[in-house]
Structures are given as C-alpha cells and as structure tokens.
Write a protein that holds these residues in place. Structure first.
Motif, mmCIF file in Angstrom:
data_model
loop_
_atom_site.group_PDB
_atom_site.id
_atom_site.type_symbol
_atom_site.label_atom_id
_atom_site.label_comp_id
_atom_site.label_asym_id
_atom_site.label_seq_id
_atom_site.Cartn_x
_atom_site.Cartn_y
_atom_site.Cartn_z
ATOM 1 N N ILE A 18 0.800 -1.225 0.000
ATOM 2 C CA ILE A 18 0.000 0.000 0.000
ATOM 3 C C ILE A 18 0.829 1.269 0.000
ATOM 4 C CG2 ILE A 18 -0.276 0.142 2.521
ATOM 5 C CD1 ILE A 18 -3.213 1.041 1.930
ATOM 6 N N LEU A 19 2.028 1.230 0.565
ATOM 7 C CA LEU A 19 2.836 2.451 0.608
ATOM 8 C C LEU A 19 3.170 2.934 -0.797
ATOM 9 C CD1 LEU A 19 4.048 4.451 2.550
ATOM 10 C CD2 LEU A 19 6.160 3.119 2.559
ATOM 11 N N ASP A 20 3.444 2.010 -1.715
ATOM 12 C CA ASP A 20 3.713 2.398 -3.111
ATOM 13 C C ASP A 20 2.500 3.107 -3.714
ATOM 14 O OD1 ASP A 20 6.251 1.399 -3.120
ATOM 15 O OD2 ASP A 20 5.750 -0.477 -4.123
ATOM 16 N N THR A 21 1.308 2.578 -3.435
ATOM 17 C CA THR A 21 0.077 3.191 -3.943
ATOM 18 C C THR A 21 -0.092 4.602 -3.380
ATOM 19 O OG1 THR A 21 -0.994 1.031 -4.165
ATOM 20 C CG2 THR A 21 -2.436 2.959 -4.034
ATOM 21 N N LEU A 22 0.103 4.749 -2.074
ATOM 22 C CA LEU A 22 -0.064 6.048 -1.433
ATOM 23 C C LEU A 22 0.992 7.050 -1.892
ATOM 24 C CD1 LEU A 22 -1.021 4.925 2.197
ATOM 25 C CD2 LEU A 22 -2.514 5.498 0.269
ATOM 26 N N GLU A 23 2.177 6.571 -2.182
ATOM 27 C CA GLU A 23 3.208 7.468 -2.703
ATOM 28 C C GLU A 23 2.837 7.986 -4.085
ATOM 29 O OE1 GLU A 23 6.778 5.183 -2.413
ATOM 30 O OE2 GLU A 23 7.172 5.791 -0.330
ATOM 31 N N SER A 24 2.107 7.170 -4.872
ATOM 32 C CA SER A 24 1.659 7.640 -6.190
ATOM 33 C C SER A 24 0.606 8.726 -6.043
ATOM 34 C CB SER A 24 1.131 6.473 -7.029
ATOM 35 O OG SER A 24 -0.198 6.111 -6.687
ATOM 36 N N VAL A 25 -0.173 8.662 -4.966
ATOM 37 C CA VAL A 25 -1.137 9.721 -4.670
ATOM 38 C C VAL A 25 -0.400 10.983 -4.232
ATOM 39 C CG1 VAL A 25 -3.020 10.424 -3.140
ATOM 40 C CG2 VAL A 25 -2.966 8.095 -4.066
ATOM 41 N N TYR A 26 0.574 10.823 -3.353
ATOM 42 C CA TYR A 26 1.350 11.958 -2.836
ATOM 43 C C TYR A 26 2.074 12.702 -3.958
ATOM 44 C CZ TYR A 26 4.524 14.595 0.159
ATOM 45 O OH TYR A 26 5.223 15.603 0.780
ATOM 46 N N ALA A 27 2.440 11.981 -5.016
ATOM 47 C CA ALA A 27 3.224 12.567 -6.108
ATOM 48 C C ALA A 27 2.371 13.312 -7.134
ATOM 49 C CB ALA A 27 4.022 11.470 -6.810
ATOM 50 N N GLN A 28 1.067 13.435 -6.905
ATOM 51 C CA GLN A 28 0.194 14.087 -7.880
ATOM 52 C C GLN A 28 0.535 15.569 -8.053
ATOM 53 O OE1 GLN A 28 -2.406 12.519 -9.856
ATOM 54 N NE2 GLN A 28 -1.013 10.900 -9.146
ATOM 55 N N THR A 29 0.505 16.009 -9.297
ATOM 56 C CA THR A 29 0.750 17.426 -9.575
ATOM 57 C C THR A 29 -0.407 18.291 -9.108
ATOM 58 O OG1 THR A 29 -0.162 17.147 -11.811
ATOM 59 C CG2 THR A 29 2.236 16.927 -11.552
ATOM 60 N N TYR A 30 -1.605 17.722 -9.040
ATOM 61 C CA TYR A 30 -2.771 18.414 -8.486
ATOM 62 C C TYR A 30 -2.817 18.085 -7.001
ATOM 63 C CZ TYR A 30 -7.540 20.191 -8.078
ATOM 64 O OH TYR A 30 -8.644 20.916 -7.722
ATOM 65 N N THR A 31 -2.821 19.089 -6.153
ATOM 66 C CA THR A 31 -2.597 18.877 -4.723
ATOM 67 C C THR A 31 -3.832 18.999 -3.841
ATOM 68 O OG1 THR A 31 -1.985 21.209 -4.454
ATOM 69 C CG2 THR A 31 -0.207 19.645 -4.928
ATOM 70 N N ASN A 32 -4.964 19.428 -4.398
ATOM 71 C CA ASN A 32 -6.164 19.582 -3.577
ATOM 72 C C ASN A 32 -6.944 18.272 -3.558
ATOM 73 O OD1 ASN A 32 -8.139 20.668 -1.964
ATOM 74 N ND2 ASN A 32 -9.192 21.710 -3.639
ATOM 75 N N TRP A 33 -6.482 17.360 -2.735
ATOM 76 C CA TRP A 33 -7.111 16.055 -2.639
ATOM 77 C C TRP A 33 -7.135 15.585 -1.191
ATOM 78 C CZ3 TRP A 33 -3.576 12.953 -0.369
ATOM 79 C CH2 TRP A 33 -2.229 13.166 -0.641
ATOM 80 N N GLU A 34 -8.018 14.620 -0.946
ATOM 81 C CA GLU A 34 -7.989 13.842 0.284
ATOM 82 C C GLU A 34 -7.948 12.380 -0.126
ATOM 83 O OE1 GLU A 34 -11.563 14.507 2.511
ATOM 84 O OE2 GLU A 34 -12.890 13.704 0.939
ATOM 85 N N CYS A 35 -7.221 11.580 0.609
ATOM 86 C CA CYS A 35 -7.115 10.147 0.302
ATOM 87 C C CYS A 35 -7.623 9.384 1.515
ATOM 88 C CB CYS A 35 -5.673 9.778 -0.011
ATOM 89 S SG CYS A 35 -5.464 8.042 -0.468
ATOM 90 N N ILE A 36 -8.785 8.752 1.350
ATOM 91 C CA ILE A 36 -9.418 8.034 2.451
ATOM 92 C C ILE A 36 -9.146 6.544 2.291
ATOM 93 C CG2 ILE A 36 -11.605 7.505 3.580
ATOM 94 C CD1 ILE A 36 -12.614 10.224 2.712
ATOM 95 N N ILE A 37 -8.384 6.001 3.242
ATOM 96 C CA ILE A 37 -8.036 4.583 3.228
ATOM 97 C C ILE A 37 -8.934 3.871 4.226
ATOM 98 C CG2 ILE A 37 -6.208 2.884 3.583
ATOM 99 C CD1 ILE A 37 -5.133 6.464 3.243
ATOM 100 N N VAL A 38 -9.716 2.912 3.746
ATOM 101 C CA VAL A 38 -10.642 2.176 4.612
ATOM 102 C C VAL A 38 -10.148 0.742 4.743
ATOM 103 C CG1 VAL A 38 -13.023 1.487 5.024
ATOM 104 C CG2 VAL A 38 -12.539 3.635 3.837
ATOM 105 N N ASP A 39 -9.778 0.375 5.966
ATOM 106 C CA ASP A 39 -9.267 -0.967 6.205
ATOM 107 C C ASP A 39 -10.420 -1.947 6.399
ATOM 108 O OD1 ASP A 39 -6.612 -2.489 6.905
ATOM 109 O OD2 ASP A 39 -8.121 -3.162 8.346
ATOM 110 N N ASP A 40 -10.316 -3.102 5.749
ATOM 111 C CA ASP A 40 -11.393 -4.096 5.746
ATOM 112 C C ASP A 40 -11.131 -5.219 6.745
ATOM 113 O OD1 ASP A 40 -13.815 -5.216 4.821
ATOM 114 O OD2 ASP A 40 -12.754 -6.479 3.370
ATOM 115 N N GLY A 41 -10.419 -4.884 7.847
ATOM 116 C CA GLY A 41 -10.153 -5.887 8.878
ATOM 117 C C GLY A 41 -8.806 -6.559 8.738
#
Length: 311
Positions: A18-41
């Motif tokens: 998951i860290l690789d996925t989240l780093e791809s979100v962090y690297a976005q050129t558009y910065t006005n975002w929220e990233c909601i991670i929902v853990d399924d247990g």
C-alpha cells in the motif's frame, strides 16, 4: 477550497504494497485532494504503515470499516465515499498506481464543463516491478457505451474513471453483497444512468497483475456470486428499460463460459434456468449458446471435461 478530489482506497492485508500506492497519490501534480483509506479488517500492520503517513500529511485519512457493514472491498469503498468531502471521487485499489498528472488532467476537464459526470483515461498492466505486460486498448467512448462495455468491446478499470460527486446522489453505489464482478457491476449500473462522459486519451494508471490473480476464480462461491451479479444486472437494466436483446445475449454467454466452475454447484441447473428465464431471446446465436450450455454441462458431469463447448 473548491474542486477537491476524494481518492477512496479499500485495503486488506496490503502492508507490503500500500505504501507504493499512497506514494503515487502523494506525487500528484494536483494537490487539492484527500485520500481516504478504509481498512477491511487487516491482520497485518497496514494500520501502522498508513497512520505513519497520516501523521505527516493530513490529506491522508485512515478509517476502519464498521463491524456492522459486510466484509469486503465494496462496503469499505461505500463507507469511504460516505465519509469523503471532495467534489470529485476516484476509487483506487491498494496495490495499483496513478501517474503524476492523473488528477490534474481529469479535474481540468470537469472544471471546464459542468455537464460532464465522469472522465476516463487508460491503464497499463504491469508486474510488481512495473515492467509493462500490456496496454489496455479497449478504453474509449462509443455511441452505445453500455452495450459495448457489457460485451467487452470497451473496457476500463475502477481507477480509470473520476466521477463528479453530484452524479452519485440518491444512487446505489457498490453492491456490498458481491464476491466477484465488484467494480464491473458498479460501472454497468453507472452506465445505465446515462452519464455524460469525457475521455482523456492518456495512460494515467498502472494496474498490477499478480501471479495468483485468477486463483479465486476456481471457487464455487465466487462463481455463484458472479452469476447472481449477472442476474441483478439483468433486473436493474430491465427496470431502466436498458435490457436490449444484444445485452441479454452477452450476459447469458458470459455465464455459459462460467460453467467451467459453476457446474460443480449443487443448484447449477436452477441457477442457469433462472438466468435463461430472464434473458431468453429467440435468435440463433442465443440458441447456439443454450446448446453449448447443455452439452458442456453433461460433458462436465459425465467425463469432467467440456471446456471446448463453452469457449
């Protein structure tokens, strides 16, 4: 600030990915975002890894799927959407990547034309080292997008489409009872609602292909869930006046090919009869697949083989 993007990620035991996925979100050129991670247990240390990132950037939000919601990614996705605040919504699997300009290019389209409900882009299939396996060439817009999507002449993945939040209002989103066809069911439901779609002809996502990605397909319960999903789709499309003869045929054909596993189900005959009852059309190609179903079923039951008949 307007024009926020809500990125929804359902995850289960993906601490190693998951860290690789989240780093791809962090690297976005558009910065006005929220990233909601929902853990399924999860039973690994996914929560610790995500919360380490949450403490560094408040745009990342970690939630646990409520215990009263069914286990599975669809309930987690719905819960994430319910708790999001963005103007636009993008669902992303916890093992895939979005490329740096993904959000920027799609937000630009949605801002420019308020009539657009969703924006598509294309995906590259890669292995865990991001080596290219193939590029998805079927992602495009057509005049009969619903039928073309169901027949697989057109295809895209969950992260390929960003939706305007207002389009989700008063709609059933992800079906929380499904074990299979999770995002495909979601896309078909959305297409049946006549969205105005735009297309960015760029490869903006990477879809990770796992070595064991098809292992669950041999599970009878999963096969039954896929079958029930098809039946639900038939009912939904019929209610909306979208169930054409071609769509009936494509959905039935899809399930005849599922006979390879579903013939093992103790109620397989009943499952197929119920599907035929809802999809039957008197035309040669449909009748040909009914014959394939009959020959394939008895072949599987008698000699344990019959793949040729249902291909």
């Amino acid at each position: 600030m307007a024009n926020k993007v809500s990125i929804i990620i359902a995850t289960y035991n993906r601490a190693h990915l998951i860290l690789d996925t989240l780093e791809s979100v962090y690297a976005q050129t558009y910065t006005n975002w929220e990233c909601i991670i929902v853990d399924d247990g999860s039973t690994d240390n996914t929560e610790k890894i995500v919360n380490d990132l949450v403490s560094k950037d408040s745009r990342f939000i970690f939630l646990n799927r409520p215990s009263e919601r069914p286990k599975g990614p669809n309930a987690a996705r719905n819960f994430g959407i319910e708790n999001s605040t963005g103007d636009y919504v993008l669902s992303l699997d916890s093992d895939d990547w979005i490329l740096p300009e993904h959000l920027e290019l799609k937000v630009e389209v949605l801002k420019k034309d308020p009539a657009i409900d969703g924006v598509l882009s294309k995906t590259i299939m890669v292995d865990s080292n991001k080596f290219i396996i193939k590029k998805e060439e079927r992602t495009r817009l057509t005049k009969n997008i619903l039928e073309d999507f169901i027949s697989l002449r057109v295809s895209w993945y969950m992260h390929d489409i960003m939706w305007r939040r207002s389009f989700f209002e008063n709609k059933v989103l992800y079906d929380e009872q499904l074990l299979k066809m999770l995002d495909r069911d979601f896309h078909i439901r959305r297409l049946s609602e006549n969205p105005a779609l735009a297309f960015v002809n760029e490869y903006l996502s990477l879809y990770r292909i796992h070595e064991n990605s098809n292992s669950s397909n041999n599970n009878i319960n999963v096969a039954e869930s896929r079958h029930n999903a098809i039946v639900k789709i038939v009912i939904v499309l019929n209610e909306k006046g979208k169930l054409s003869k071609n769509i009936k045929f494509y959905l039935f054909k899809h399930q005849v090919q599922n006979l390879v596993i579903l013939h093992k189900h103790p109620r397989s005959i009943y499952l197929y009869l119920s599907l035929i009852k809802k999809t039957f059309v008197f035309r040669s190609d449909y009748l040909k697949w009914v014959l394939k179903l009959m020959v394939g079923y008895f072949s599987f039951k008698i000699i344990g083989k019959g793949l040729y008949f249902v291909q």
